[in-house]
Design a protein around this motif. Structure first.
Motif, PDB file in Angstrom:
ATOM      1  N   PHE A 112       0.826  -1.215   0.000  1.00 10.41           N
ATOM      2  CA  PHE A 112       0.000   0.000   0.000  1.00 10.41           C
ATOM      3  C   PHE A 112       0.860   1.266   0.000  1.00 10.41           C
ATOM      4  CE2 PHE A 112      -3.502  -2.647   2.155  1.00 10.41           C
ATOM      5  CZ  PHE A 112      -4.158  -2.874   0.949  1.00 10.41           C
ATOM      6  N   LEU A 113       2.154   1.131   0.320  1.00 13.80           N
ATOM      7  CA  LEU A 113       3.026   2.313   0.287  1.00 13.80           C
ATOM      8  C   LEU A 113       3.079   2.888  -1.130  1.00 13.80           C
ATOM      9  CD1 LEU A 113       6.153   1.983  -1.061  1.00 13.80           C
ATOM     10  CD2 LEU A 113       6.469   0.565   0.947  1.00 13.80           C
ATOM     11  N   GLY A 114       2.966   2.018  -2.148  1.00  6.94           N
ATOM     12  CA  GLY A 114       2.965   2.499  -3.532  1.00  6.94           C
ATOM     13  C   GLY A 114       1.776   3.399  -3.801  1.00  6.94           C
TER      14      GLY A 114
ATOM     15  N   LYS B 172     -14.422  -1.037   1.351  1.00  9.86           N
ATOM     16  CA  LYS B 172     -14.598  -0.472   2.693  1.00  9.86           C
ATOM     17  C   LYS B 172     -13.416   0.412   3.086  1.00  9.86           C
ATOM     18  CE  LYS B 172     -15.002  -2.139   7.499  1.00  9.86           C
ATOM     19  NZ  LYS B 172     -15.154  -3.355   8.327  1.00  9.86           N
ATOM     20  N   TYR B 173     -12.199  -0.054   2.795  1.00 11.90           N
ATOM     21  CA  TYR B 173     -11.006   0.672   3.249  1.00 11.90           C
ATOM     22  C   TYR B 173     -10.429   1.628   2.203  1.00 11.90           C
ATOM     23  CZ  TYR B 173     -10.761  -2.128   7.502  1.00 11.90           C
ATOM     24  OH  TYR B 173     -11.040  -2.698   8.720  1.00 11.90           O
ATOM     25  N   PHE B 174     -10.713   1.385   0.911  1.00 16.60           N
ATOM     26  CA  PHE B 174     -10.058   2.192  -0.130  1.00 16.60           C
ATOM     27  C   PHE B 174     -11.026   2.889  -1.086  1.00 16.60           C
ATOM     28  CE2 PHE B 174      -6.484  -0.207   1.399  1.00 16.60           C
ATOM     29  CZ  PHE B 174      -5.422   0.677   1.267  1.00 16.60           C
ATOM     30  N   GLY B 175     -12.339   2.820  -0.785  1.00 17.51           N
ATOM     31  CA  GLY B 175     -13.313   3.518  -1.630  1.00 17.51           C
ATOM     32  C   GLY B 175     -13.028   5.013  -1.672  1.00 17.51           C
ATOM     33  N   LYS B 176     -12.804   5.603  -0.504  1.00 21.18           N
ATOM     34  CA  LYS B 176     -12.520   7.039  -0.412  1.00 21.18           C
ATOM     35  C   LYS B 176     -11.124   7.353  -0.973  1.00 21.18           C
ATOM     36  CE  LYS B 176     -12.455  10.795   2.985  1.00 21.18           C
ATOM     37  NZ  LYS B 176     -12.410  11.105   4.418  1.00 21.18           N
TER      38      LYS B 176
ATOM     39  N   ASP C  41     -13.080   0.822  -9.334  1.00 25.96           N
ATOM     40  CA  ASP C  41     -12.828  -0.381 -10.145  1.00 25.96           C
ATOM     41  C   ASP C  41     -11.427  -0.349 -10.763  1.00 25.96           C
ATOM     42  OD1 ASP C  41     -15.248  -1.368  -9.529  1.00 25.96           O
ATOM     43  OD2 ASP C  41     -16.185  -1.044 -11.488  1.00 25.96           O
ATOM     44  N   GLU C  42     -10.999   0.844 -11.137  1.00 30.59           N
ATOM     45  CA  GLU C  42      -9.668   0.992 -11.740  1.00 30.59           C
ATOM     46  C   GLU C  42      -8.583   0.718 -10.695  1.00 30.59           C
ATOM     47  OE1 GLU C  42      -7.867   4.432 -14.595  1.00 30.59           O
ATOM     48  OE2 GLU C  42     -10.041   4.145 -14.562  1.00 30.59           O
ATOM     49  N   LEU C  43      -8.787   1.255  -9.496  1.00 22.80           N
ATOM     50  CA  LEU C  43      -7.842   0.985  -8.403  1.00 22.80           C
ATOM     51  C   LEU C  43      -7.816  -0.512  -8.102  1.00 22.80           C
ATOM     52  CD1 LEU C  43      -6.024   1.674  -5.965  1.00 22.80           C
ATOM     53  CD2 LEU C  43      -8.086   2.185  -4.662  1.00 22.80           C
ATOM     54  N   PHE C  44      -8.988  -1.127  -8.041  1.00 23.78           N
ATOM     55  CA  PHE C  44      -9.081  -2.555  -7.713  1.00 23.78           C
ATOM     56  C   PHE C  44      -8.356  -3.410  -8.751  1.00 23.78           C
ATOM     57  CE2 PHE C  44     -11.211  -6.699  -7.364  1.00 23.78           C
ATOM     58  CZ  PHE C  44     -11.078  -6.923  -6.005  1.00 23.78           C
ATOM     59  N   SER C  45      -8.364  -2.971 -10.014  1.00 22.78           N
ATOM     60  CA  SER C  45      -7.733  -3.763 -11.081  1.00 22.78           C
ATOM     61  C   SER C  45      -6.218  -3.865 -10.912  1.00 22.78           C
ATOM     62  CB  SER C  45      -8.059  -3.167 -12.456  1.00 22.78           C
ATOM     63  OG  SER C  45      -7.293  -1.992 -12.685  1.00 22.78           O
ATOM     64  N   PHE C  46      -5.625  -2.984 -10.102  1.00 22.43           N
ATOM     65  CA  PHE C  46      -4.175  -3.052  -9.875  1.00 22.43           C
ATOM     66  C   PHE C  46      -3.798  -4.218  -8.960  1.00 22.43           C
ATOM     67  CE2 PHE C  46      -4.148   0.968 -11.924  1.00 22.43           C
ATOM     68  CZ  PHE C  46      -2.851   1.131 -12.407  1.00 22.43           C
ATOM     69  N   GLY C  47      -4.806  -4.873  -8.378  1.00 23.93           N
ATOM     70  CA  GLY C  47      -4.529  -6.003  -7.498  1.00 23.93           C
ATOM     71  C   GLY C  47      -4.865  -7.346  -8.106  1.00 23.93           C
TER      72      GLY C  47
END
Length: 652
Positions: free
Chosen positions: A82-84, A132-136, A146-152
């Motif tokens: 998550f530091l990235g 829950k933790y990264f929506g904001k 969805d774009e953020l989630f795709s990085f995982g």
């Protein structure tokens, strides 16, 4: 989530290095949040998520609060990935970059090391938990969730959970496994993150682990090397220097080793005596402690974390054969076991219980010992005192392993499966390799093969060699093996070499990348991000329409000649200076090209008006055999840090 968690920062000074520890057990936090840093392996996935947010995001904030501004961040495992995201957020908020421009800056300066060769060992979180933790957080990055989630995840299956390892790989331009074999396994394991890229070109390198030699070397051996070789600490990474062990007299080398072995056995007896006294055992039982182990007997050590893949009970697969080994009247063997299991690894704990029970069986007691409360002190005693270091993980699940590296500078010899570091360390005359290099057999088959090999090596090679004393005093052939173990392992498998490789291969390129992308208001990063967007849009136009071989005889080319290749490539709107056209060639094995090489083809004719070009080149026929080739086009740009950063390839 809309709440703040506070952390106290502890500074621990280890020599010249400062270690910073984050502690949430402070009055400013709720009772729930005070527990985040209480226990490393406790709690559920929700607790794991909170810990990794504190480590990754909190870690970046802590360094900033301390006034420390690193250019390069090195993530070990995905726990801190998550530091990235936090570093990208800072670039978006403070430098007003868009997400993808900020990504170029941050990824260029991130290094990621994976130590886990199985998917299950990598943390992952559900979509709901990430929301829950990264929506904001996604809103702060100015991208949809969805774009953020795709990085995982690999982006092949949208239902996959969010993988911290994949996040780390996507947010780093520099990644490595921790041995050569582990590098191969890791490229195969995470190939889908570079979908369409050939496995051997997946941009994950390897840097083999090492040990801090001075920490693990017995002072007696340090003195011996100082006397016969000179200042060994200054020359620890020089193979030529360590050839000097040849000059150490047989009797001195053996006596130094035997002294440490006697100390180990005294230490074990002392601990066992205290244990029996504590349990209130009889005076007779306490007196019998002096029968445990014998410094004149071949002594084998096995100490490590008791994970199931390390197969701690492999030696006990044929108990009658083992009893014959340990009770041989003239050439007996004794075994010392030690280790702990992960607090949640019930199967690992069960293995320890099994080993302990075996050590108490009639016919094995006094010759098979299990040491309780394993720690670095016990580990040091063991690697300094045993004759032979045993390791038999289920191949290829040992990422590196380091215990055998610690034994070698103390004259210990390795008996191990060719996995992790030993696959590189073994040279045929510095120890023994258990079993064949099996890659695709069942676990049961591998257990059977390796157990059989282990017994055969002990019975037919190791035991006879140890007890062969031509002068009646010294095992001369064994001493030669000790010297070769010291000479070949010590200068290679140490932290000095390891840190040098990390610095030269990963840290310096990462620092240069960060500087290049950070200067001039991050202009190069913004330009590269825009170029990538355009390239992805235009790439579907790229096609290889025709490939020709100019040689008269296409099927048979003599060694020393060259294969003349020309290809007609349609690039459409793509600028020719932003592509590399290659002949991809090598020996054909079952229809596949093995040990391939890529030879660049040069543009020989200008566009025909509709975006098509002719590329030509020659491939030398250097060796006889059956060869094949294909032509491919890949995007290229001077600012790319990986050859396949865009995951775009067009094949003929």
């Amino acid at each position: 989530m809309d709440r703040n968690v506070f952390a106290r920062v502890w500074e621990l000074r280890v020599g010249r290095i400062n270690v910073y520890l984050l502690d949430t057990d402070i009055p400013e936090n709720s009772a729930e949040d005070r527990l985040i840093t209480a226990e490393l392996y406790g709690g559920d996935l929700e607790m794991r998520m909170r810990q990794e947010i504190v480590l990754g995001i909190g870690g970046v904030k802590a360094l900033a609060a301390l006034g420390i501004e690193p250019d390069v961040f090195h993530m070990n495992e995905g726990h801190s990935a998550f530091l990235g995201l936090e570093r990208i957020r800072l670039n978006v908020v403070e430098k007003k970059l868009d997400f993808y421009s900020a990504l170029q800056v941050v990824a260029a300066a991130n290094v990621f090391s994976t130590h886990t060769p199985v998917p299950a060992g990598n943390d992952s979180f559900s979509r709901e938990m990430m929301q829950k933790y990264f929506g904001k957080f996604a809103k702060e990055l100015n991208i949809p969730f969805d774009e953020l989630f795709s990085f995982g995840h690999t982006r092949l299956n949208p239902n996959d959970p969010f993988s911290m390892t994949i996040l780390a790989l996507r947010l780093s331009r520099h990644a490595n496994g921790v041995s050569k074999l582990h590098g191969e396994v890791t490229r195969s394991l995470w190939k889908d993150v570079w979908s369409g890229v050939l496995i051997h070109e997946v941009p994950i390198t390897s840097i083999t682990n090492g040990v801090h030699t001075k920490t693990w070397m017995a002072p007696e051996f340090a003195d011996l090397y100082q006397k016969h070789l000179g200042d060994w600490e200054e020359h620890v990474t020089e193979p030529e220097f360590w050839r000097g062990v040849i000059d150490i007299h047989d009797a001195q080398l053996w006596e130094t080793h035997q002294q440490l072995k006697r100390r180990l056995i005294d230490f074990i007896r002392d601990r066992e005596r205290h244990r029996r006294e504590r349990l209130g055992e009889s005076p007779e039982s306490i007196r019998k402690v002096n029968r445990i182990l014998d410094p004149e007997i071949l002594t084998v050590g096995f100490a490590r974390r008791f994970a199931t893949y390390k197969r701690g009970t492999l030696l006990f697969s044929d108990k009658e054969r083992l009893k014959r080994l340990v009770n041989d009247a003239t050439r007996p063997v004794q075994f010392i076991f030690a280790g702990k299991a992960h607090p949640r690894d019930e199967a690992g704990k069960a293995l320890i219980q099994e080993v302990y029970k075996f050590s108490r069986e009639p016919g094995l007691e006094n010759r098979v010992v299990f040491l309780e409360d394993y720690d670095s002190y016990i580990s040091r005693r063991l690697v300094q005192g045993v004759d032979l270091w045993l390791n038999h993980p289920l191949r290829p699940l040992e990422a590196s392993g380091t215990s055998g590296m610690k034994s070698a500078p103390n004259g210990g010899i390795n008996l191990s499966v060719l996995d992790g570091w030993w696959r590189e360390g073994y040279n045929g005359s510095n120890g023994w390799a258990i079993g064949a290099e099996i890659d695709n057999g069942t676990t049961e088959f591998q257990n059977e093969v390796d157990a059989s090999s282990l017994y055969q090596l002990l019975e037919n090679q190791i035991v006879p060699l140890y007890y062969a004393k031509p002068d009646g005093k010294l095992p001369l052939a064994w001493l030669q093996l000790m010297r070769e173990s010291i000479r070949s392992v010590t200068p290679v498998f140490n932290t000095q070499r390891m840190v040098k490789e990390y610095t030269e291969q990963l840290y310096i390129p990462a620092a240069r990348g960060y500087q290049n992308f950070s200067r001039d208001g991050c202009g190069a990063a913004t330009h590269l991000s825009q170029w990538k967007t355009q390239m992805r849009k235009d790439w579907p136009q790229v096609q290889i329409s025709d490939v020709q071989v100019a040689n008269k005889d296409r099927q048979s080319i003599s060694v020393g000649e060259s294969l003349q290749i020309s290809a007609r490539v349609h690039l459409g709107a793509v600028d020719p200076q932003h592509v590399r056209v290659e002949a991809y060639h090598g020996e054909v094995d079952n229809g596949e090209i093995s040990n391939p090489t890529a030879t660049v083809l040069n543009q020989s004719s200008p566009a025909d008006g509709n975006g098509s070009y002719i590329y030509q080149g020659s491939v030398p026929a250097t060796e006889s055999g059956t060869y094949g080739f294909s032509v491919r086009v890949v995007p290229t740009h001077p600012c790319l840090m990986q050859a396949h950063e865009l995951r775009l390839i067009t094949w003929s």
